[in-house]
Write a protein that holds these residues in place. Structure first.
Motif, mmCIF file in Angstrom:
data_model
loop_
_atom_site.group_PDB
_atom_site.id
_atom_site.type_symbol
_atom_site.label_atom_id
_atom_site.label_comp_id
_atom_site.label_asym_id
_atom_site.label_seq_id
_atom_site.Cartn_x
_atom_site.Cartn_y
_atom_site.Cartn_z
ATOM 1 N N TYR A 96 0.640 4.280 -11.393
ATOM 2 C CA TYR A 96 0.404 3.721 -10.063
ATOM 3 C C TYR A 96 1.342 2.556 -9.760
ATOM 4 C CZ TYR A 96 -1.968 2.403 -5.827
ATOM 5 O OH TYR A 96 -2.229 2.113 -4.510
ATOM 6 N N ASP A 152 -4.339 0.942 2.188
ATOM 7 C CA ASP A 152 -4.812 0.233 1.007
ATOM 8 C C ASP A 152 -5.112 1.205 -0.121
ATOM 9 O OD1 ASP A 152 -4.602 -2.164 2.290
ATOM 10 O OD2 ASP A 152 -6.741 -2.459 2.578
ATOM 11 N N PRO A 153 -4.930 0.756 -1.360
ATOM 12 C CA PRO A 153 -5.240 1.617 -2.514
ATOM 13 C C PRO A 153 -6.750 1.735 -2.701
ATOM 14 C CG PRO A 153 -4.634 -0.553 -3.261
ATOM 15 C CD PRO A 153 -4.416 -0.536 -1.769
ATOM 16 N N GLU A 154 -7.140 2.581 -3.620
ATOM 17 C CA GLU A 154 -8.555 2.732 -3.952
ATOM 18 C C GLU A 154 -9.100 1.420 -4.512
ATOM 19 O OE1 GLU A 154 -9.262 6.172 -6.387
ATOM 20 O OE2 GLU A 154 -7.866 7.365 -5.195
ATOM 21 N N GLU A 155 -10.417 1.269 -4.403
ATOM 22 C CA GLU A 155 -11.082 0.025 -4.805
ATOM 23 C C GLU A 155 -10.841 -0.316 -6.279
ATOM 24 O OE1 GLU A 155 -13.376 -3.346 -3.634
ATOM 25 O OE2 GLU A 155 -12.307 -1.818 -2.496
ATOM 26 N N ASN A 156 -10.767 0.691 -7.156
ATOM 27 C CA ASN A 156 -10.584 0.371 -8.572
ATOM 28 C C ASN A 156 -9.231 -0.303 -8.831
ATOM 29 O OD1 ASN A 156 -9.267 2.916 -8.145
ATOM 30 N ND2 ASN A 156 -9.388 3.356 -10.335
ATOM 31 N N TYR A 157 -8.214 0.035 -8.038
ATOM 32 C CA TYR A 157 -6.939 -0.655 -8.197
ATOM 33 C C TYR A 157 -7.063 -2.111 -7.751
ATOM 34 C CZ TYR A 157 -2.268 -2.289 -8.006
ATOM 35 O OH TYR A 157 -1.166 -3.065 -8.217
ATOM 36 N N ASP A 162 -10.792 -7.090 -2.841
ATOM 37 C CA ASP A 162 -9.842 -7.012 -1.734
ATOM 38 C C ASP A 162 -9.066 -8.318 -1.580
ATOM 39 O OD1 ASP A 162 -8.683 -5.490 0.470
ATOM 40 O OD2 ASP A 162 -9.712 -6.943 1.778
#
Length: 169
Positions: A68, A81-86, A140
């Motif tokens: 990633y 925006d990327p996924e929350e885990n990132y 975030d």
């Protein structure tokens, strides 16, 4: 051009990355003016001393794969925006480096201490410019801070990530 080649004496992948970065941007002039010739061997300082430990912990906690980062290393942050885990991976790294707490409150003094000495002046400028950046959650906020760092100086941000990746392996 000869000066740039003399500065870069690491592996061929790193050579190519740095050469492209230095050739395509005004970063080369800035780095030379700042006397940062030892960037060719990487960054030092407290964040990079803990890179391997912090990176492994946060990747495991958030199920993040190394691939990633390629977009970020190449300064190609996506418009979405990327996924929350990132985002939570970034939060974890910032917490481990004392720059953020669990609630997403930023500690500027600690983040300033995390800046590698090789890029101290520009790193401090970027952090101060991004101080006060907020997100919709703690994860975030961490992501928005790093997006701001990227927007302030994409070439330097990608170089820092490149060396973080090397130091964390």
């Amino acid at each position: 051009m000869l000066i740039y080649k003399a500065l870069v004496t690491t592996s061929s992948n790193t050579d190519n990355f740095i050469m492209k970065t230095l050739q395509s941007t005004p970063v080369a002039a800035i780095l030379l003016l700042l006397g940062v010739a030892d960037l060719a061997v990487g960054f030092s300082g407290r964040a990079f001393e803990r890179a391997k430990e912090v990176d492994a912990k946060c990747r495991e906690e958030n199920k993040i794969e190394r691939g990633y980062f390629e977009k970020f290393i190449k300064a190609e942050i996506e418009n979405k925006d990327p996924e929350e885990n990132y985002k939570c991976f970034i939060k974890c790294v910032m917490i481990e480096l004392l720059a953020l707490n669990d609630e997403g409150e930023f500690n500027i003094d600690e983040e300033l201490e995390n800046v590698p000495p090789e890029i101290l002046e520009e790193g401090h400028r970027i952090i101060k410019a991004c101080h006060g950046t907020q997100g919709s959650s703690a994860c975030d906020t961490a992501y928005q801070m790093h997006k701001c760092y990227h927007n302030q100086n994409p070439e330097l941000y990608s170089l820092v990530l490149h060396y973080w990746e090397n130091a964390s392996q």
